[in-house]
Every structure is written in structure tokens, then in C-alpha cells.
Design a protein around this motif. Structure first.
Motif, short mmCIF file in Angstrom:
data_model
loop_
_atom_site.label_atom_id
_atom_site.label_comp_id
_atom_site.label_asym_id
_atom_site.label_seq_id
_atom_site.Cartn_x
_atom_site.Cartn_y
_atom_site.Cartn_z
N GLY A 115 48.78 43.79 -117.79
CA GLY A 115 47.91 42.20 -118.44
C GLY A 115 46.96 43.44 -118.79
O GLY A 115 46.26 44.26 -118.11
N HIS A 116 45.85 42.98 -119.85
CA HIS A 116 44.39 43.58 -119.99
C HIS A 116 43.39 44.15 -118.48
O HIS A 116 42.64 44.81 -119.26
CB HIS A 116 43.91 43.04 -121.11
CG HIS A 116 43.66 42.49 -121.90
ND1 HIS A 116 43.47 41.41 -120.83
CD2 HIS A 116 44.63 41.16 -123.00
CE1 HIS A 116 43.61 39.68 -121.31
NE2 HIS A 116 44.25 40.01 -122.18
N GLY B 154 47.64 48.50 -124.28
CA GLY B 154 48.48 48.48 -123.93
C GLY B 154 49.84 47.65 -124.37
O GLY B 154 50.93 47.39 -123.42
N MET C 48 43.56 53.09 -123.85
CA MET C 48 44.10 52.60 -122.51
C MET C 48 45.76 52.13 -123.13
O MET C 48 45.90 51.17 -124.27
CB MET C 48 43.51 51.31 -121.65
CG MET C 48 44.77 51.17 -120.68
SD MET C 48 44.69 49.50 -119.28
CE MET C 48 44.76 48.16 -120.71
P1 UTP Z 1 48.11 40.06 -126.47
O1 UTP Z 1 47.48 38.97 -125.93
O2 UTP Z 1 47.68 39.76 -128.42
O3 UTP Z 1 49.64 40.90 -125.76
O4 UTP Z 1 47.30 41.60 -126.04
P2 UTP Z 1 50.31 41.70 -126.75
O5 UTP Z 1 50.92 42.39 -126.15
O6 UTP Z 1 49.37 42.84 -127.63
O7 UTP Z 1 50.99 41.20 -128.23
P3 UTP Z 1 52.30 39.91 -128.02
O8 UTP Z 1 51.96 38.69 -127.19
O9 UTP Z 1 52.85 40.86 -126.43
O10 UTP Z 1 52.68 39.98 -128.99
C1 UTP Z 1 45.96 41.68 -126.41
C2 UTP Z 1 45.53 42.94 -126.77
O11 UTP Z 1 45.41 43.36 -125.31
C3 UTP Z 1 46.01 44.43 -124.67
C4 UTP Z 1 46.67 44.83 -126.46
O12 UTP Z 1 47.35 46.36 -126.39
C5 UTP Z 1 45.50 44.08 -127.28
O13 UTP Z 1 44.93 45.30 -127.60
N1 UTP Z 1 46.69 44.16 -123.98
C6 UTP Z 1 47.75 43.56 -124.11
C7 UTP Z 1 47.19 46.24 -123.13
O14 UTP Z 1 46.50 46.31 -123.51
N2 UTP Z 1 48.10 45.11 -122.03
C8 UTP Z 1 48.84 44.51 -121.64
O15 UTP Z 1 49.18 45.17 -120.83
C9 UTP Z 1 48.38 43.68 -122.37
#
Ligand code: UTP
Length: 459
Positions: free
Chosen positions: A201-202, A95, A144
Motif C-alpha cells: 500500500g502507499h 508501486g 517509489m
Molecule cells: P491506487 O489505489 O489507484 O492503486 O494507487 P493502483 O494499484 O495504482 O491501481 P488499482 O487499484 O490496482 O487499479 C494510488 C497510487 O498509490 C500508488 C499507485 O502507484 C498510485 O500512484 N501505490 C498504490 C503504491 O505506490 N503502492 C501500493 O502498494 C499501492
């Protein structure tokens, strides 16, 4: 007037001519926003570190004594039984917005493998397919997305006919969003008709797994353990028997892989222990003197970094259903374009906004019997985060090729160090599956070597 009332009044006024915005405002969880504002803006504490903590202990990659060897053998077999009996599911968090990479489309659709340029989603799908075949079982896969990339992600899978996994075995769902505010807590609008919303966020994955019915679906299927990984790491072992087996034998609620950091300040979360619990201290929050501390043998003390690979027990995730247990919000200061109250579009040059995110690793301190199993970086971790340099597409392709050469050598063959090598995860999902395989049919002297059922059609 408190900030929530102020936001409500302002938004009521601004949404008078926009049904869309009115709808968003009505749907907004004001209590949640209030918590986020309090945690990240009004009661923001400087890096709230635990009062006392130590480096977390972890299970080393290779067993260090006979007792451990027996445990690992038992855990591997136990993990295989759990997989074979349909107790495990794969779970990808996809996401994120991937702003650093700046790729136009869901990150999972990025062509990432060194020869065939298979997308990340395809590599995971093939691995899951290969493991399913090996253990004669269906392994469901939960993905997700965010409201921003859900449609494009499902369209990709439809176009690829779900990579042969069966539509019914992949469940896509969207995580929650949070509105961004300025540094005083005032809501920002992305347009006349919309707030500036971004994925929460994750950490939002735990609640989203419940709200989307995924956890209920898992329960129906008899799934007990959820293998969590990020969308941007093509080397991840999606369903790992040793890790799953150890996690279950130790009755852990949530287990994690660790990597030995390349240096004291590598940008990975640090595993630390507080009594019998584990938590992660972000790289930016670990005090310098702690980061530099060394063991007697010269290794850095806080060397266990997190590649964000976990196993969670399904019933541990279920504890987040009532909303009573919650993950804390983290403050991310970002540049967010917005329209001001006079309707002018503002594109800031500096961070102007706060985004509110929760992190999945904040569930760790809540987990009973947490365990950490070390991973070999070259085997399991080479994420695509940046356009160039460290953790880029280029470095990841090179690492994928390096690992493939290593697997071939482990199987008893030699291969030129200069060769670009790719191994189909469907044919050989793990290094174990290459052991004893007959590779005579492949031209291992070639500069480009593709190992897979499809043979070497690219050459
Ligand atoms: P990152 O922290 O690397 O963020 O996510 P990002 O959005 O992929 O990349 P930047 O920071 O904008 O460059 C780590 C993992 O968590 C997932 C991302 O898809 C990746 O697999 N994630 C992150 C989510 O699923 N949801 C979120 O809200 C944030």
C-alpha cells in the motif's frame, strides 16, 4: 495452534523442495503478519469510525478576505524562497499494480498526453525540469516502485536518459510487500516457489523512504519538505509554491490538497476533523446521513474530498523510523490466483483472499498543525485509473486539453473550444509561466496546438 504457528508448520513442509520459497519464509516478518491478521481478520471491526467528528475546515482556493489575501501572497513568496533555496523534493508513489487499468508495464510509462503522447513520468520530469530552471535549483525526485516494477521503471528512465534531470537526482526504490492470505489467515502461494506477495500500500512509502536511505539523502541535500503525489495524475502541480509556503508558515507536519466533491457519494476520501487533528474517512465508510448533510447555503457539509496530494515535513517522516509509530492495515478482498497444497492452480471467480495495505493518509491524524488547501479539479486532478469512462485515459486526455485551453485564455489569447491543446510542462510548468508569454509564434487557430520549445512538429 495459533494461526502464525499453523502457517509456519505448513510452510516448513511446503518449502522442503523449494530453496526459493524457504528463503521467502525465512525473510518473512512474522510479527508484522501477526499484526496485519489481527487488525484485518481476527479483530476486524466494522468500519471503525471516530466517535465524534466534523467536516474539516480548509483554506479556500481563492482568498475570501483581505487577511487571507495577505497570507496567500506571503505564502506564495515564502514557498518560492523555499524552492529556490533547495528545501523541496518531489516524491512519486508508483508501486501500485494498476489492476483496473490493466496496462502492461509500470503505469508511469503510459503514454498519456493528448498530442505528443508523453508518458506520465515524462510529464512530471519536464515539470520538475521547468521549475528547477525557473528557480535555478536542483529538485531531487524520489520514485517509489514495488519489487514487481522497479526494474522496468529504472530501465525506462535509463532509455530516456533520465529525461535530462541527471541520474544522480532521481532515486528509485522498492516498497515493502505483504503476503496475501485466505479469509482464515492461511498464507497463499502464487507458485511452488513463491508466496502470493503484493505491495503493502502507499502507506508503505514512509518506511520505504527511510529504509531506502532516501530520507538520509534528503537530509544531506538540506531538503525539508517532500511533495507527495501519485503516479497516475498528469495534472498534478509537482512543486507548488503556495501550497509549500502555506504548509511551512503554519508549521504543519503534513498538509493536503482537497477537491470539492462532485456529489455526496463521490468515491474520494472525506477530510474530517477530530479536535485539532485531521483524518480521512473513506467514501465507503462515511455514513449516508452524514454524506447527505447540507450547510445553510445548500452546499454539502462533507464536501472536501482527497485527491491524494500532500506535503510532508522530512522530520515528520523520520518519526516512522523506529517502527514505534505505525500505520494501521486495511483489508482488501481480492481475487488472487494460487496453488493449493496439492499443487493445483486455482483461478478464483470471486474474491478469495485478503491483501494487507496501509494508506499514507493514515499519517494525517499523527501530524501536528495539519492544513488543507483547496484545489481546482480542472487545474490539478484527472487521474488515469480505469480502462474506460470516469478517470480513464480518454477523460484525462480531454481534461489535459481543456486545462491547456484555459491557460492560453488566461494569458489573454483566444483558442477554439474544439482544438486539442497540449502545453510542454518544461517550457510552461504552471499557468503563471504563460502570463506575459508571446504566443504569436503559434498558430492558435489550428485544430491541434502544441506549445513548447520543440514547436509544433506533430502537425
Ligand atoms: P491506487 O489505489 O489507484 O492503486 O494507487 P493502483 O494499484 O495504482 O491501481 P488499482 O487499484 O490496482 O487499479 C494510488 C497510487 O498509490 C500508488 C499507485 O502507484 C498510485 O500512484 N501505490 C498504490 C503504491 O505506490 N503502492 C501500493 O502498494 C499501492
Amino acid at each position: 495452534m495459533d494461526i502464525i504457528e499453523k502457517n509456519k508448520t505448513r510452510m516448513a513442509h511446503l518449502s522442503e523442495n523449494s530453496a526459493e520459497l524457504s528463503k521467502q519464509i525465512e525473510a518473512l516478518d512474522w510479527n508484522e503478519l501477526k499484526s496485519a491478521l489481527n487488525e484485518c481478520i481476527f479483530q476486524k471491526e466494522e468500519a471503525s469510525l471516530p466517535a465524534e467528528y466534523d467536516p474539516a475546515s480548509y483554506f479556500p482556493l481563492a482568498p475570501e478576505n483581505a487577511e487571507q489575501k495577505t497570507l496567500y501572497d506571503k505564502a506564495f513568496k515564502h514557498g518560492e524562497v523555499l524552492i529556490r533555496n533547495g528545501k523541496t523534493a518531489a516524491f512519486t508513489v508508483a508501486g501500485g499494480q494498476g489492476t483496473r487499468l490493466g496496462y502492461d508495464g509500470p503505469k508511469g510509462t503510459l503514454p498519456v498526453s493528448p498530442i505528443k503522447k508523453k508518458p506520465l513520468f515524462q510529464l512530471f520530469a519536464e515539470q520538475i525540469l521547468g521549475i528547477s530552471k525557473k528557480y535555478e535549483v536542483t529538485i531531487p525526485w524520489y520514485i517509489m516502485c514495488s519489487p514487481l516494477n522497479l526494474k522496468a521503471t529504472t530501465a525506462h528512465f535509463e532509455e530516456k536518459n533520465f529525461y535530462g534531470l541527471g541520474k544522480e537526482n532521481i532515486k528509485f526504490f522498492a516498497q515493502g510487500v505483504m503476503p496475501a492470505t485466505d479469509f482464515e489467515g492461511n498464507l497463499l502461494r502464487a507458485s511452488q516457489d513463491s508466496l502470493a506477495l503484493s505491495p503493502n500500500g502507499h502507506g508503505g512509502s514512509l518506511k520505504a523512504l527511510i529504509d531506502s536511505g532516501s530520507v538520509a539523502d534528503m537530509a544531506k541535500r538540506g531538503i525539508e519538505h517532500v511533495s507527495y503525489f501519485q503516479v497516475d495524475n498528469p495534472l498534478v502541480s509537482t512543486i507548488n509554491p503556495l501550497f509549500i509556503g502555506l504548509h511551512d508558515l503554519q508549521q504543519s507536519d503534513m498538509s493536503s490538497r482537497s477537491l470539492t466533491k462532485t456529489g455526496p457519494f463521490e468515491k474520494l476520501g472525506n477530510f474530517v476533523s477530530i479536535g485539532d487533528r485531521i483524518t480521512i474517512i473513506e467514501y465507503s465508510d462515511l455514513p449516508e446521513e452524514k454524506a447527505l448533510e447540507k450547510e445553510d447555503d445548500g452546499r454539502i457539509k462533507y464536501r472536501a474530498g482527497s485527491p491524494a496530494i500532500h506535503i510532508l515535513r522530512r522530520d515528520f517522516i523520520e518519526q516512522f523510523a523506529s517502527g514505534e509509530i505505525k500505520l494501521p492495515y486495511h483489508r482488501a478482498e481480492k481475487k488472487v490466483s494460487y496453488i493449493d497444497d496439492n499443487g493445483n492452480l486455482i483461478n478464483p471467480d470471486e474474491p478469495n483472499a485478503v491483501k494487507f495495505e496501509t494508506f499514507v493518509f493514515d499519517a494525517l491524524p499523527l501530524a501536528k498543525n495539519p492544513l488543507i488547501l483547496e484545489a481546482d479539479r480542472l487545474e490539478e486532478f484527472s487521474p488515469v485509473k480505469n480502462k474506460t469512462g470516469i478517470d480513464s485515459l480518454e477523460s484525462s486526455r480531454s481534461d489535459q486539453s481543456k486545462r491547456a485551453r484555459r491557460w492560453i485564455e488566461k494569458a489573454g489569447y483566444t483558442v477554439n473550444e474544439e482544438s486539442t491543446v497540449e502545453i510542454s510542462p518544461r517550457t510552461f510548468p504552471s499557468t503563471h509561466d504563460l502570463q506575459g508569454a508571446d504566443l504569436q509564434q503559434y498558430d492558435l487557430d489550428s485544430k491541434i496546438i502544441y506549445l513548447g520549445d520543440e514547436k509544433r512538429t506533430d502537425q
